[in-house]
Design an enzyme around this catalytic site. Structure first.
Site, short mmCIF file in Angstrom:
data_model
loop_
_atom_site.label_atom_id
_atom_site.label_comp_id
_atom_site.label_asym_id
_atom_site.label_seq_id
_atom_site.Cartn_x
_atom_site.Cartn_y
_atom_site.Cartn_z
CG ASP A 52 -0.31 0.10 2.51
OD1 ASP A 52 0.92 -0.08 2.59
OD2 ASP A 52 -1.03 0.35 3.51
CB SER A 53 4.58 1.76 0.07
OG SER A 53 4.83 0.60 -0.70
CG ASP A 91 0.12 -4.22 1.98
OD1 ASP A 91 -0.16 -4.91 2.98
OD2 ASP A 91 0.86 -3.21 2.03
CE LYS A 121 2.87 -5.87 3.89
NZ LYS A 121 2.38 -4.83 4.78
CD GLU A 123 0.65 -1.37 7.86
OE1 GLU A 123 0.25 -0.59 8.75
OE2 GLU A 123 1.14 -0.97 6.79
CD GLU A 190 7.71 -0.31 8.25
OE1 GLU A 190 6.84 -1.05 7.74
OE2 GLU A 190 7.88 0.88 7.92
O1 KIV Z 1 3.47 -1.21 1.71
C1 KIV Z 1 4.68 -1.46 1.83
O2 KIV Z 1 5.51 -1.13 0.98
C2 KIV Z 1 5.12 -2.15 3.03
C3 KIV Z 1 6.60 -2.20 3.26
C4 KIV Z 1 6.99 -0.99 4.00
C5 KIV Z 1 7.00 -3.44 3.96
O3 KIV Z 1 4.33 -2.61 3.80
#
Ligand code: KIV
Length: 288
Positions: A52-53, A91, A121, A123, A190
């Site tokens: 999600d970055s 994500d 994934k 968080e 992280e």
């Molecule tokens: O979204 C992302 O790029 C991440 C990384 C920081 C691991 O979760």
């Protein structure tokens, strides 16, 4: 067995576990588009995170909070179309798994089934162990992400290193154990002290992948735009910048602008020709 001599095998969670067990470090990077997927897969990366970055590095949001399921799905599908070997993690964006277990399983299913990712994934630690368990019981491989969790950084007082005090370190370890017990096949650590990451890596059977977790993690992950020097707004301490692609791309476009202004582009080799008599005929027909 494949009948095609060049068929490439997709890396699954079991292959990643074998890598950890054999002491082979795992490489992981983000990618968000078809060309980025082609490049990182060709470069031999083991895991691609369609993270999600992308909200920050591709879509220009201030942080990852506004990212939607529709955005994640579109980018996941683009990467999936490009990749032959790397394991692709989709994500789950903020508020796509936080409301209820049913919502989380439904959205995990969308990234996995419709998006074509190899796992998903989100968080979160102990508080989300039951949600992770429900996703794995539904048959979807799950990758955990603990320590600094950017989607909820505001609740952590900003983007700060986690697990520095005794109590906080124990809580991060408990998060890791809870996620492993819930069925996660790997966990991102992280922004935690390297000594804590080493202890967690030792205590877990599943692979740890560090981003600001020091060298003892089973693997390492970076955001593609950070390591290529494409994201200029800030560079976290844990990033190694391998190239200055921002300047390289900017210089290439500058050269194009100047070539156009000075009529150096297009040159003869970029242009198409008619036969000389056809040109004459055309001019005559147009009265030129
Ligand atoms: O979204 C992302 O790029 C991440 C990384 C920081 C691991 O979760």
């Amino acid at each position: 067995m494949s009948s095609h001599p060049e068929a490439t095998k997709k890396l699954l969670s079991a292959d990643l576990q074998k890598m950890k067990d054999n002491g082979e470090k795992i490489s992981m990077i983000t990618a968000y588009s078809y060309p980025q997927g082609l490049i990182v897969d060709e470069a031999g990366i083991d895991i691609i995170l369609v993270g999600d970055s992308l909200g920050m590095v591709e879509l220009g949001y201030q942080d990852t909070v506004p990212v939607t399921m529709d955005e994640m799905l579109m980018h996941t599908k683009a990467v999936v179309r490009a990749v032959k070997r790397a394991h692709i993690v989709g994500d789950l964006p903020f508020m796509s798994y936080n409301i209820s277990t049913e919502q989380a399983v439904t959205n995990a299913g969308i990234l996995y089934k419709d998006g074509g990712s190899d796992s998903v994934k989100f968080e979160g630690g102990q508080d989300y162990a039951s949600v992770a368990g429900a996703i794995t019981r539904a048959g979807i491989p799950f990758f955990a992400h603990i320590g600094l969790t950017p989607q909820t950084a505001a609740m952590m007082g900003g983007f700060k290193v986690q697990g520095k005090s005794l109590d906080d370190a124990k809580a991060v370890l408990d998060d890791a154990l809870a996620m492993q017990d819930a069925g996660a096949f790997a966990v991102i650590l992280e922004a935690i002290p390297q000594q804590l990451a080493a202890i967690i890596t030792e205590k877990l059977t599943i692979p740890t992948v560090g981003i600001g977790g020091g060298p003892d993690c089973a693997g390492q992950v970076l955001v593609l735009h950070d390591m290529l020097g494409l994201f200029q707004r800030f560079t976290p301490k844990f990033v190694k910048v391998y190239a200055d692609m921002y300047t390289a791309q900017c210089n290439a476009v500058k050269e194009f602008v100047s070539d156009v202004k000075e009529v150096k582009f297009p040159a003869a080799e970029h242009s198409f020709n008619m036969k000389a008599d056809a040109v004459e005929e055309l001019k005559k027909a147009l009265g030129l």
